[in-house]
Write a protein that holds these residues in place. Structure first.
Motif, PDB file in Angstrom:
ATOM      1  N   TYR A 138       0.815  -1.212   0.000  1.00 36.52           N
ATOM      2  CA  TYR A 138       0.000   0.000   0.000  1.00 36.52           C
ATOM      3  C   TYR A 138       0.855   1.270   0.000  1.00 36.52           C
ATOM      4  O   TYR A 138       0.396   2.325  -0.423  1.00 36.52           O
ATOM      5  CB  TYR A 138      -0.965  -0.020   1.182  1.00 36.52           C
ATOM      6  CG  TYR A 138      -1.965  -1.134   1.074  1.00 36.52           C
ATOM      7  CD1 TYR A 138      -2.995  -1.081   0.137  1.00 36.52           C
ATOM      8  CD2 TYR A 138      -1.871  -2.270   1.875  1.00 36.52           C
ATOM      9  CE1 TYR A 138      -3.905  -2.112   0.012  1.00 36.52           C
ATOM     10  CE2 TYR A 138      -2.776  -3.307   1.754  1.00 36.52           C
ATOM     11  CZ  TYR A 138      -3.788  -3.227   0.818  1.00 36.52           C
ATOM     12  OH  TYR A 138      -4.682  -4.254   0.687  1.00 36.52           O
ATOM     13  N   SER A 149      -5.001 -12.948  -6.248  1.00 36.81           N
ATOM     14  CA  SER A 149      -5.738 -11.691  -6.110  1.00 36.81           C
ATOM     15  C   SER A 149      -4.873 -10.561  -5.570  1.00 36.81           C
ATOM     16  O   SER A 149      -5.155  -9.387  -5.800  1.00 36.81           O
ATOM     17  CB  SER A 149      -6.961 -11.885  -5.198  1.00 36.81           C
ATOM     18  OG  SER A 149      -6.558 -12.209  -3.881  1.00 36.81           O
ATOM     19  N   THR A 150      -3.789 -10.909  -4.855  1.00 35.85           N
ATOM     20  CA  THR A 150      -2.910  -9.868  -4.306  1.00 35.85           C
ATOM     21  C   THR A 150      -2.058  -9.190  -5.377  1.00 35.85           C
ATOM     22  O   THR A 150      -1.500  -8.122  -5.146  1.00 35.85           O
ATOM     23  CB  THR A 150      -1.973 -10.455  -3.223  1.00 35.85           C
ATOM     24  OG1 THR A 150      -1.104 -11.429  -3.824  1.00 35.85           O
ATOM     25  CG2 THR A 150      -2.769 -11.112  -2.105  1.00 35.85           C
ATOM     26  N   SER A 197      -4.388  -6.928  -9.510  1.00 29.70           N
ATOM     27  CA  SER A 197      -4.581  -5.505  -9.786  1.00 29.70           C
ATOM     28  C   SER A 197      -3.336  -4.913 -10.434  1.00 29.70           C
ATOM     29  O   SER A 197      -3.417  -4.142 -11.395  1.00 29.70           O
ATOM     30  CB  SER A 197      -4.921  -4.751  -8.498  1.00 29.70           C
ATOM     31  OG  SER A 197      -6.112  -5.232  -7.933  1.00 29.70           O
ATOM     32  N   TYR A 217      -7.754  -1.196  -8.344  1.00 32.47           N
ATOM     33  CA  TYR A 217      -7.280  -1.616  -7.029  1.00 32.47           C
ATOM     34  C   TYR A 217      -8.406  -1.718  -6.007  1.00 32.47           C
ATOM     35  O   TYR A 217      -8.353  -2.551  -5.098  1.00 32.47           O
ATOM     36  CB  TYR A 217      -6.202  -0.655  -6.532  1.00 32.47           C
ATOM     37  CG  TYR A 217      -4.838  -0.977  -7.095  1.00 32.47           C
ATOM     38  CD1 TYR A 217      -4.015  -1.920  -6.488  1.00 32.47           C
ATOM     39  CD2 TYR A 217      -4.380  -0.359  -8.250  1.00 32.47           C
ATOM     40  CE1 TYR A 217      -2.772  -2.233  -7.011  1.00 32.47           C
ATOM     41  CE2 TYR A 217      -3.137  -0.670  -8.786  1.00 32.47           C
ATOM     42  CZ  TYR A 217      -2.340  -1.602  -8.156  1.00 32.47           C
ATOM     43  OH  TYR A 217      -1.126  -1.929  -8.685  1.00 32.47           O
ATOM     44  N   ARG A 259     -10.711  -5.021  -6.652  1.00 29.74           N
ATOM     45  CA  ARG A 259     -10.060  -6.304  -6.420  1.00 29.74           C
ATOM     46  C   ARG A 259      -9.375  -6.403  -5.062  1.00 29.74           C
ATOM     47  O   ARG A 259      -8.633  -7.340  -4.816  1.00 29.74           O
ATOM     48  CB  ARG A 259      -9.026  -6.576  -7.525  1.00 29.74           C
ATOM     49  CG  ARG A 259      -9.647  -6.782  -8.894  1.00 29.74           C
ATOM     50  CD  ARG A 259      -8.590  -7.014  -9.942  1.00 29.74           C
ATOM     51  NE  ARG A 259      -9.160  -7.397 -11.219  1.00 29.74           N
ATOM     52  CZ  ARG A 259      -9.422  -8.636 -11.581  1.00 29.74           C
ATOM     53  NH1 ARG A 259      -9.177  -9.618 -10.745  1.00 29.74           N
ATOM     54  NH2 ARG A 259      -9.939  -8.909 -12.765  1.00 29.74           N
ATOM     55  N   ASN A 260      -9.610  -5.452  -4.187  1.00 28.86           N
ATOM     56  CA  ASN A 260      -8.912  -5.442  -2.904  1.00 28.86           C
ATOM     57  C   ASN A 260      -9.900  -5.193  -1.769  1.00 28.86           C
ATOM     58  O   ASN A 260     -10.441  -4.104  -1.632  1.00 28.86           O
ATOM     59  CB  ASN A 260      -7.824  -4.364  -2.932  1.00 28.86           C
ATOM     60  CG  ASN A 260      -6.875  -4.474  -1.772  1.00 28.86           C
ATOM     61  OD1 ASN A 260      -7.280  -4.354  -0.627  1.00 28.86           O
ATOM     62  ND2 ASN A 260      -5.603  -4.701  -2.058  1.00 28.86           N
TER      63      ASN A 260
END
Length: 308
Positions: free
Chosen positions: A58, A237-238, A241, A288, A291-292
């Motif tokens: 992040y 999934s991490t 994006s 982002y 998908r987060n």
């Protein structure tokens, strides 16, 4: 050359050849610009305020959002003024500055995406040592290197472009000062400068892209070894994006820069520029956030707190 007068300004033609589209262009640019600003500011604010998001991934995302916010601000406001007036006058020095800042930001994003790929590779492929490797100091150094590399790369292209003499045509067939449309206005043969710029761009951009792809080799290998489908999807999934952003950024940007300026088409150039300089930075927050889950929760807290 002594009989020529050096240009003091350029004229951004923008979309002047299609005046019936002016209202559409103004509405579209304004909407996308405001949406992008809101999205990127929201991400930056959420990452700063939410302690759960104080992690390397992040931290890079926050810097990417800041980059994207600056990225669109370099071109869109001037493009709006140009659209309102039908054409826009920009001084020689303003054109130099706009091109330098724009290339700095775009190339810095290129290098930052590479750093983000390394971060995701380390997190998935070497999770046990991830915390020890990806320290705050290293993350800050990677961001600083990305900015410094972008500034140096941009300085080369700016000098390579504006070292050419401009003494005749001054109408730029674009809505901002970019390398291909500016270079084509030179009153001397620009093909040598074009070839040098193309060679440097190919080496730098393709090297960065190759490093990004290489980072995904151990990522895919590690994910493939996870026995459960849910586990594989959670791991993928991490980085999905980031992968989406990479495809959009390189896919649209390479169409513009990894080809000779002599093959440049004004219409194709403007369309491609809308994608890589406006739409992609605007879509990044959406990519982002959709998908987060952590980012969704942080944004919900941010806006719910404002309402309360």
């Amino acid at each position: 050359m002594s009989n020529h007068t050096r240009l003091t300004h350029f004229i951004l033609r923008g979309f002047a050849e299609a005046p019936e589209l002016r209202s559409v262009v103004i509405f579209f640019f304004s909407l996308v610009y405001l949406f992008g600003l809101l999205g990127n500011i929201s991400i930056i604010t959420a990452v700063i305020r939410e302690s759960r998001l104080h992690s390397p991934m992040y931290f890079f995302l926050k810097n990417l959002s800041f980059l994207d916010m600056c990225y669109t601000s370099v071109t869109v406001p001037k493009a709006l003024v140009t659209s309102f007036r039908g054409s826009g006058v920009i001084s020689y020095l303003e054109c130099v500055a706009q091109l330098y800042v724009f290339i700095t930001l775009s190339s810095t994003e290129c290098f930052l995406l590479t750093a983000m790929a390394y971060d995701r590779c380390t997190a998935i492929h070497r999770p046990l040592v991830y915390g020890a490797l990806m320290t705050q100091k290293l993350c800050s150094q990677l961001v600083a290197v990305a900015w410094l590399s972008g500034a140096m790369y941009s300085a080369f292209h700016t000098l390579n472009t504006f070292s050419l003499p401009f003494c005749g045509l001054n109408v730029i067939e674009h809505f901002f000062c970019d390398i291909p449309p500016v270079m084509r206005l030179s009153c001397t043969d620009y093909h040598l400068s074009e070839k040098v710029g193309f060679a440097v761009s190919s080496c730098v951009v393709m090297s960065s892209f190759a490093l990004t792809l290489l980072s995904y080799v151990p990522i895919i290998s590690t994910i493939a070894q996870i026995p459960s489908v849910d586990g594989r999807w959670k791991a993928f999934s991490t980085c999905s994006s980031h992968l989406t952003t990479v495809v959009l950024f390189y896919g649209t940007g390479s169409f513009m820069y990894l080809r000779p300026a002599s093959h440049y088409s004004p219409t194709q150039g403007r369309v491609a520029s809308i994608f890589y300089s406006i739409l992609t930075p605007t879509l990044n927050p959406v990519i982002y956030c959709l998908r987060n889950k952590d980012m969704k929760v942080a944004l919900q807290k941010l806006y719910c707190a404002k309402k309360n």
